[in-house]
Scaffold this motif. Structure first.
Motif, PDB file in Angstrom:
ATOM      1  N   LEU A   1      -0.828   3.819  11.631  1.00 47.23           N
ATOM      2  CA  LEU A   1      -0.090   3.066  12.645  1.00 47.23           C
ATOM      3  C   LEU A   1       1.207   2.507  12.084  1.00 47.23           C
ATOM      4  O   LEU A   1       2.198   2.368  12.816  1.00 47.23           O
ATOM      5  N   MET A   2       1.224   2.196  10.797  1.00 53.08           N
ATOM      6  CA  MET A   2       2.451   1.696  10.183  1.00 53.08           C
ATOM      7  C   MET A   2       3.579   2.722  10.308  1.00 53.08           C
ATOM      8  O   MET A   2       4.723   2.385  10.613  1.00 53.08           O
TER       9      MET A   2
ATOM     10  N   THR B   1      -4.626   1.890   8.706  1.00 49.53           N
ATOM     11  CA  THR B   1      -3.474   1.097   9.145  1.00 49.53           C
ATOM     12  C   THR B   1      -2.151   1.725   8.712  1.00 49.53           C
ATOM     13  O   THR B   1      -1.114   1.465   9.322  1.00 49.53           O
TER      14      THR B   1
ATOM     15  N   SER C   1      -0.029  -2.478   9.019  1.00 48.41           N
ATOM     16  CA  SER C   1       0.708  -2.026  10.197  1.00 48.41           C
ATOM     17  C   SER C   1       1.257  -3.179  11.034  1.00 48.41           C
ATOM     18  O   SER C   1       1.843  -2.930  12.089  1.00 48.41           O
TER      19      SER C   1
ATOM     20  N   ASP D   1      -4.457  -4.786   6.632  1.00 48.84           N
ATOM     21  CA  ASP D   1      -3.702  -4.237   7.748  1.00 48.84           C
ATOM     22  C   ASP D   1      -2.228  -4.211   7.371  1.00 48.84           C
ATOM     23  O   ASP D   1      -1.564  -5.248   7.370  1.00 48.84           O
TER      24      ASP D   1
ATOM     25  N   GLU E   1       4.450  -7.230   6.733  1.00 45.70           N
ATOM     26  CA  GLU E   1       3.069  -7.076   6.283  1.00 45.70           C
ATOM     27  C   GLU E   1       2.898  -7.498   4.830  1.00 45.70           C
ATOM     28  O   GLU E   1       1.871  -8.072   4.457  1.00 45.70           O
TER      29      GLU E   1
ATOM     30  N   ASN F   1      -6.782   0.224  15.212  1.00 44.55           N
ATOM     31  CA  ASN F   1      -7.101   0.070  13.791  1.00 44.55           C
ATOM     32  C   ASN F   1      -8.573  -0.249  13.593  1.00 44.55           C
ATOM     33  O   ASN F   1      -9.228   0.298  12.696  1.00 44.55           O
TER      34      ASN F   1
END
Length: 353
Positions: A149-150, A146, A90, A88, A267, A131
């Motif tokens: 969304l990031m 992801t 994001s 992930d 992240e 996600n």
């Protein structure tokens, strides 16, 4: 009945207890953290000193724990995602969205602290569920799902803040990331609570076994009747929730919401913390205790580089070198090679003797 004779340990061989200890996955992260502390103590003799100042504990270790709290929380969620063979990237954007959502609520009415907390947690949970939906049910690759969304998350956060840094002045909200309880920063207590909750969920329920099964062999887990989609979806939802908690801590600590810079590169630090703690990126094998140690290593390393006078532009290079060394030491291939060389050296010494 006679017992077989016990062969004495070979000359130059390590004791059995020491050999087993060195093979424990938490040993090398713990030694790395101790080594960083030793460097700080050498540079500043009173590094480990903790004093009572202003009604709460004050000192470098307390500061490191408080600064590491958001990373610990995010990394715990990242651990479960990576254990399912996912990732992930994001979470930094989710941190920004959560802080922006809380700040937006407080800007309209500073007395609605509970609503602000709820809004931040809700948007983080929704982001994690998004996600999870893309990965578990649509079948997209985790890094692509992801990544969406990031990229979009930063835009959402800036839309909520209007592209501005929104100051936060509600005392109840600021207490979460900047207040103290029982002499210790509230952020540390929150990180401890999230850690204990995650440990209970993983070790006291069947979820931990399900996550390991999916990470080791998702096909076999599905053929055994395990609902792998639901487990993966839950892991991503939990990761989004932990990112929102970190967003609350960060925005509360800096007393503002910045949609552009909040959680920037967090992240990457979370992924590093997880891998430093011994969790396999191939899935299946994970360690929550190792993740906490990894987060503390990263924060201590950041503190150390600044305290010993490393230029800010070289901090990332130093961090990369240390992380590379620790990962190489933890590698089974590297440790096997080192053990072979030590064995050859011992044999050659005995031959010369």
């Amino acid at each position: 009945m006679t017992l077989p004779p016990i062969d004495p340990p070979k000359r130059g061989a390590l004791p059995a207890w020491l050999s087993l200890l060195l093979k424990h996955p938490l040993v090398w992260p713990a030694l790395t953290l101790i080594a960083l502390f030793a460097v700080d103590v050498i540079h500043r003799a009173n590094f480990l000193s903790i004093t009572l100042l202003g009604g709460h504990l004050f000192g470098a270790p307390i500061d490191i724990l408080m600064r590491a709290a958001p990373l610990v929380v995010v990394s715990l969620g990242m651990t479960l995602v990576i254990a399912t063979r996912g990732i992930d990237i994001s979470v930094g954007a989710v941190v920004a969205i959560a802080g922006a959502a809380a700040a937006t609520v407080l800007a309209a009415d500073p007395s609605r602290v509970g609503v602000a907390f709820g809004a931040a947690l809700l948007v983080g949970l929704a982001a994690g569920m998004w996600n999870g939906l893309l990965v578990a049910f649509v079948g997209m690759q985790p890094i692509i799902a992801t990544l969406i969304l990031m990229v979009a998350g930063r835009g959402v956060a800036q839309l909520l803040t209007g592209g501005q840094i929104i100051p936060i002045g509600a005392k109840g909200y600021l207490y979460a990331g900047g207040g103290y309880f029982a002499l210790v920063p509230c952020a540390v207590w929150i990180a401890i609570a999230v850690t204990l909750l995650t440990v209970l969920i993983v070790n006291r329920t069947a979820l931990g076994l399900f996550i390991r099964s999916i990470g080791v062999n998702p096909v076999a887990a599905r053929l055994a009747g395990l609902s792998s989609q639901a487990v993966v979806f839950g892991a991503y939802a939990f990761c989004g929730l932990t990112a929102s908690i970190a967003g609350i801590l960060i925005s509360s600590n800096v007393r503002s919401a910045d949609g552009n810079n909040a959680g920037l590169l967090l992240e990457l630090d979370a992924i590093l913390a997880v891998t430093l703690g011994g969790t396999s990126l191939a899935g299946g094998r994970f360690s929550l205790a190792g993740t906490v140690l990894g987060a503390l290593i990263i924060q201590t390393l950041t503190y150390t580089t600044y305290s010993i006078g490393v230029p800010p532009e070289a901090t990332l290079v130093v961090k990369a070198i240390v992380v590379l060394c620790v990962c190489v030491i933890q590698s089974p291939a590297a440790r096997g090679f080192a053990a072979l060389q030590l064995k050859r050296l011992a044999v050659s010494r005995r031959a010369r003797a």
